[in-house]
Design a protein around this motif. Structure first.
Motif, PDB file in Angstrom:
ATOM      1  N   HIS A 106      47.338  44.316  41.235  1.00 57.04           N
ATOM      2  CA  HIS A 106      45.946  44.109  41.639  1.00 57.04           C
ATOM      3  C   HIS A 106      44.966  44.969  40.828  1.00 57.04           C
ATOM      4  N   PHE A 107      45.377  45.343  39.616  1.00 60.20           N
ATOM      5  CA  PHE A 107      44.508  45.906  38.572  1.00 60.20           C
ATOM      6  C   PHE A 107      44.095  47.359  38.841  1.00 60.20           C
ATOM      7  N   ASN A 108      43.679  47.686  40.091  1.00 62.86           N
ATOM      8  CA  ASN A 108      43.297  49.063  40.450  1.00 62.86           C
ATOM      9  C   ASN A 108      42.177  49.613  39.569  1.00 62.86           C
ATOM     10  N   LEU A 109      41.180  48.778  39.283  1.00 65.46           N
ATOM     11  CA  LEU A 109      40.018  49.237  38.528  1.00 65.46           C
ATOM     12  C   LEU A 109      38.969  49.806  39.477  1.00 65.46           C
ATOM     13  N   LEU A 110      38.156  50.722  38.963  1.00 63.50           N
ATOM     14  CA  LEU A 110      37.059  51.303  39.752  1.00 63.50           C
ATOM     15  C   LEU A 110      35.826  50.425  39.589  1.00 63.50           C
ATOM     16  N   SER A 111      35.387  49.821  40.688  1.00 63.93           N
ATOM     17  CA  SER A 111      34.313  48.828  40.626  1.00 63.93           C
ATOM     18  C   SER A 111      32.973  49.418  40.197  1.00 63.93           C
ATOM     19  N   ALA A 112      32.750  50.713  40.442  1.00 66.48           N
ATOM     20  CA  ALA A 112      31.466  51.330  40.112  1.00 66.48           C
ATOM     21  C   ALA A 112      31.393  51.808  38.664  1.00 66.48           C
ATOM     22  N   LYS A 113      32.476  51.651  37.920  1.00 66.17           N
ATOM     23  CA  LYS A 113      32.484  52.087  36.525  1.00 66.17           C
ATOM     24  C   LYS A 113      32.592  50.869  35.603  1.00 66.17           C
ATOM     25  N   THR A 114      32.023  50.999  34.423  1.00 69.76           N
ATOM     26  CA  THR A 114      32.092  49.912  33.444  1.00 69.76           C
ATOM     27  C   THR A 114      33.518  49.783  32.908  1.00 69.76           C
ATOM     28  N   SER A 158      37.164  37.956  34.890  1.00 74.75           N
ATOM     29  CA  SER A 158      38.210  37.125  35.487  1.00 74.75           C
ATOM     30  C   SER A 158      39.437  37.990  35.768  1.00 74.75           C
ATOM     31  N   GLY A 159      40.405  37.420  36.490  1.00 70.13           N
ATOM     32  CA  GLY A 159      41.622  38.161  36.776  1.00 70.13           C
ATOM     33  C   GLY A 159      42.359  38.567  35.518  1.00 70.13           C
ATOM     34  N   GLY A 160      42.443  37.665  34.560  1.00 69.00           N
ATOM     35  CA  GLY A 160      43.118  37.987  33.309  1.00 69.00           C
ATOM     36  C   GLY A 160      42.409  39.076  32.531  1.00 69.00           C
ATOM     37  N   GLN A 161      41.081  39.047  32.537  1.00 73.94           N
ATOM     38  CA  GLN A 161      40.316  40.092  31.854  1.00 73.94           C
ATOM     39  C   GLN A 161      40.492  41.439  32.546  1.00 73.94           C
ATOM     40  N   LYS A 162      40.529  41.444  33.869  1.00 72.83           N
ATOM     41  CA  LYS A 162      40.773  42.697  34.593  1.00 72.83           C
ATOM     42  C   LYS A 162      42.124  43.284  34.218  1.00 72.83           C
ATOM     43  N   GLN A 163      43.140  42.411  34.098  1.00 74.37           N
ATOM     44  CA  GLN A 163      44.456  42.929  33.751  1.00 74.37           C
ATOM     45  C   GLN A 163      44.477  43.458  32.322  1.00 74.37           C
ATOM     46  N   SER A 185      51.809  38.608  38.765  1.00 73.44           N
ATOM     47  CA  SER A 185      52.084  37.767  39.933  1.00 73.44           C
ATOM     48  C   SER A 185      50.819  37.307  40.650  1.00 73.44           C
ATOM     49  N   ALA A 186      49.675  37.937  40.368  1.00 77.02           N
ATOM     50  CA  ALA A 186      48.422  37.500  40.990  1.00 77.02           C
ATOM     51  C   ALA A 186      47.624  36.567  40.079  1.00 77.02           C
ATOM     52  N   LEU A 187      48.210  36.180  38.949  1.00 73.41           N
ATOM     53  CA  LEU A 187      47.487  35.384  37.958  1.00 73.41           C
ATOM     54  C   LEU A 187      48.013  33.952  37.909  1.00 73.41           C
ATOM     55  N   ASP A 188      47.165  33.031  37.436  1.00 73.91           N
ATOM     56  CA  ASP A 188      47.601  31.648  37.282  1.00 73.91           C
ATOM     57  C   ASP A 188      48.530  31.545  36.074  1.00 73.91           C
ATOM     58  N   PRO A 189      49.299  30.443  35.961  1.00 68.84           N
ATOM     59  CA  PRO A 189      50.304  30.339  34.902  1.00 68.84           C
ATOM     60  C   PRO A 189      49.752  30.499  33.485  1.00 68.84           C
ATOM     61  N   ILE A 213      58.685  45.144  35.827  1.00 69.44           N
ATOM     62  CA  ILE A 213      59.175  44.923  37.186  1.00 69.44           C
ATOM     63  C   ILE A 213      58.634  43.582  37.680  1.00 69.44           C
ATOM     64  N   THR A 214      59.508  42.699  38.132  1.00 68.61           N
ATOM     65  CA  THR A 214      59.064  41.376  38.542  1.00 68.61           C
ATOM     66  C   THR A 214      60.057  40.745  39.502  1.00 68.61           C
ATOM     67  N   HIS A 215      59.632  39.678  40.160  1.00 66.74           N
ATOM     68  CA  HIS A 215      60.547  38.859  40.953  1.00 66.74           C
ATOM     69  C   HIS A 215      60.630  37.449  40.368  1.00 66.74           C
ATOM     70  N   GLU A 216      60.058  37.266  39.160  1.00 65.99           N
ATOM     71  CA  GLU A 216      59.972  35.945  38.552  1.00 65.99           C
ATOM     72  C   GLU A 216      60.825  35.872  37.285  1.00 65.99           C
ATOM     73  N   MET A 217      61.845  35.019  37.316  1.00 67.07           N
ATOM     74  CA  MET A 217      62.701  34.867  36.143  1.00 67.07           C
ATOM     75  C   MET A 217      61.948  34.261  34.961  1.00 67.07           C
ATOM     76  N   GLU A 218      60.922  33.480  35.212  1.00 71.25           N
ATOM     77  CA  GLU A 218      60.144  32.903  34.117  1.00 71.25           C
ATOM     78  C   GLU A 218      59.493  34.002  33.281  1.00 71.25           C
ATOM     79  N   VAL A 219      59.032  35.058  33.942  1.00 66.73           N
ATOM     80  CA  VAL A 219      58.453  36.201  33.236  1.00 66.73           C
ATOM     81  C   VAL A 219      59.513  36.877  32.368  1.00 66.73           C
ATOM     82  N   ILE A 220      60.711  37.066  32.932  1.00 71.48           N
ATOM     83  CA  ILE A 220      61.811  37.675  32.186  1.00 71.48           C
ATOM     84  C   ILE A 220      62.132  36.846  30.946  1.00 71.48           C
ATOM     85  N   ARG A 221      62.238  35.535  31.112  1.00 75.17           N
ATOM     86  CA  ARG A 221      62.574  34.657  30.000  1.00 75.17           C
ATOM     87  C   ARG A 221      61.522  34.733  28.898  1.00 75.17           C
TER      88      ARG A 221
END
Length: 359
Positions: A106-114, A158-163, A185-189, A213-221
């Protein structure tokens, strides 16, 4: 203060490929009577991407917390870049934590900082000057493809940009090890694919060691060099990704792979019987150079031919990995000849049953 940990460098990746950045030996961590980590031994080599996969509750998060010193193992050894860390004080752990970057689900960014302030925050904590830390932030934002977003706030991304910001922040202090905790795991394919490609690019350019660290084999592959499967706090299977995909040995690995490996179609599976009537259905697993040409050779070996029910060949780490479901006419010794031919070429063959009406 001079760091007691050696500095990482991408130029050394080739000759130091097998050097251990992380080495765990017999690590145990219990919470009450429950073993969260139950005798884990695992090595992460310099410059590789190791995927650690398991279901929720398997012990992945506890293992990460042991690596960065947030949890203390009950017994066992944890070495980071050759240094034993289990007995270090909180003060002694600080240089270690600067050698480990972390990206989160979930990125853990500080919303009050650029964006640039988020990336530069670890360097501000270390006492870097404003000029130097902003220059470093600009360099990293260019690396992750966000050079035009330096003055934006996380709410505008966007979520991808945050990551991507999270990845840049994790790289700020030049870590030797990057821990990726369910980072996609919080992002679209489509976004997941882009983030994984970015991590592969960073691994190649910087020689950075990544524990994914993941629970998705597609990521591993998609990204990992090796995979370790954790279940109930234990490493139950480990090896090159292509090898584990081609021949999963444990039930938990087979279950984790079930979503991305070919299955016998349901309409065929529903008709399977154990009685020797009708077509014999075989499940075939094979890896290596014969995988792509196996069926052509089988046609020549069987006078009665066969039916390709389902399956195909994929390429993982430049290795061919095949999974087929075949229907063999029961006449004469066709099924036995088929099994013998397939096994002679290194295939793992399972007789799944018979389908009445295909004789």
């Amino acid at each position: 203060m001079t760091s007691p940990f050696p500095q990482a460098g991408g130029a050394e990746q080739g000759e130091n490929r097998r050097e251990a950045v992380v080495r765990l030996s017999g690590v145990h961590r219990h919470f009450g009577d429950t073993p969260a980590i139950d005798g884990v031994s695992l090595t992460v080599h310099k410059g590789e991407i190791l995927g650690l996969i398991g279901r929720s509750g398997a012990g992945k998060s506890t293992l990460i917390r042991c690596l960065n010193g947030l949890e203390r193992p009950d017994r066992g050894s944890i070495k980071i870049e050759g240094r034993e860390i289990t007995g270090l004080s909180e003060e002694q752990l600080q240089p270690l934590r600067r050698r480990i970057g972390m990206i989160f689900q979930h990125f853990n960014l500080l919303s009050a900082k650029t964006v640039e302030e988020n990336v530069a925050l670890p360097l501000k904590i270390e006492g870097w000057s404003t000029e130097k830390r902003l220059a470093r932030a600009a360099e990293l934002l260019d690396l992750v493809g966000l050079s035009g977003k330096a003055r934006s706030y996380p709410s505008a991304l966007s979520g991808g940009q945050k990551q991507r910001v999270g990845i840049a922040r994790a790289l700020a202090a030049g870590p030797a090890l990057l821990l990726s905790d369910e980072a996609t795991s919080a992002l679209d394919p489509e976004t997941t694919a882009a983030i994984l490609e970015l991590l592969k690019d960073i691994n190649a350019k910087l020689g950075l060691t990544i524990l994914l660290i993941t629970h998705e084999m597609e990521v591993i592959r998609s990204i990992a060099d090796r995979v370790a499967v954790i279940d109930a706090g234990r490493i139950v299977e480990e090896g090159p990704v292509w090898s584990v995909f081609a021949n999963p040995r444990t039930a938990i690995t087979q279950s984790l792979l079930s979503g991305i490996r070919p299955h016998l179609p349901q309409h065929v599976a529903a008709r399977l019987v154990s009685e020797p009537v009708g077509e014999v259905v075989l499940g075939v697993d094979l890896s290596g150079p014969d995988a792509g040409v196996l069926l052509a050779g089988l046609s020549g070996a069987l006078a009665g031919g066969f039916r390709l029910i389902h399956g195909g060949v994929e390429h993982i780490q430049q290795q061919s990995v095949a999974r087929f479901f075949l229907g063999i006419p029961p006449a004469s010794d066709g099924p036995a000849r088929a099994v013998a031919y397939l096994e002679r070429h290194g295939a793992k063959v399972e007789v799944l049953g018979h389908v009445p009406g295909h004789d």
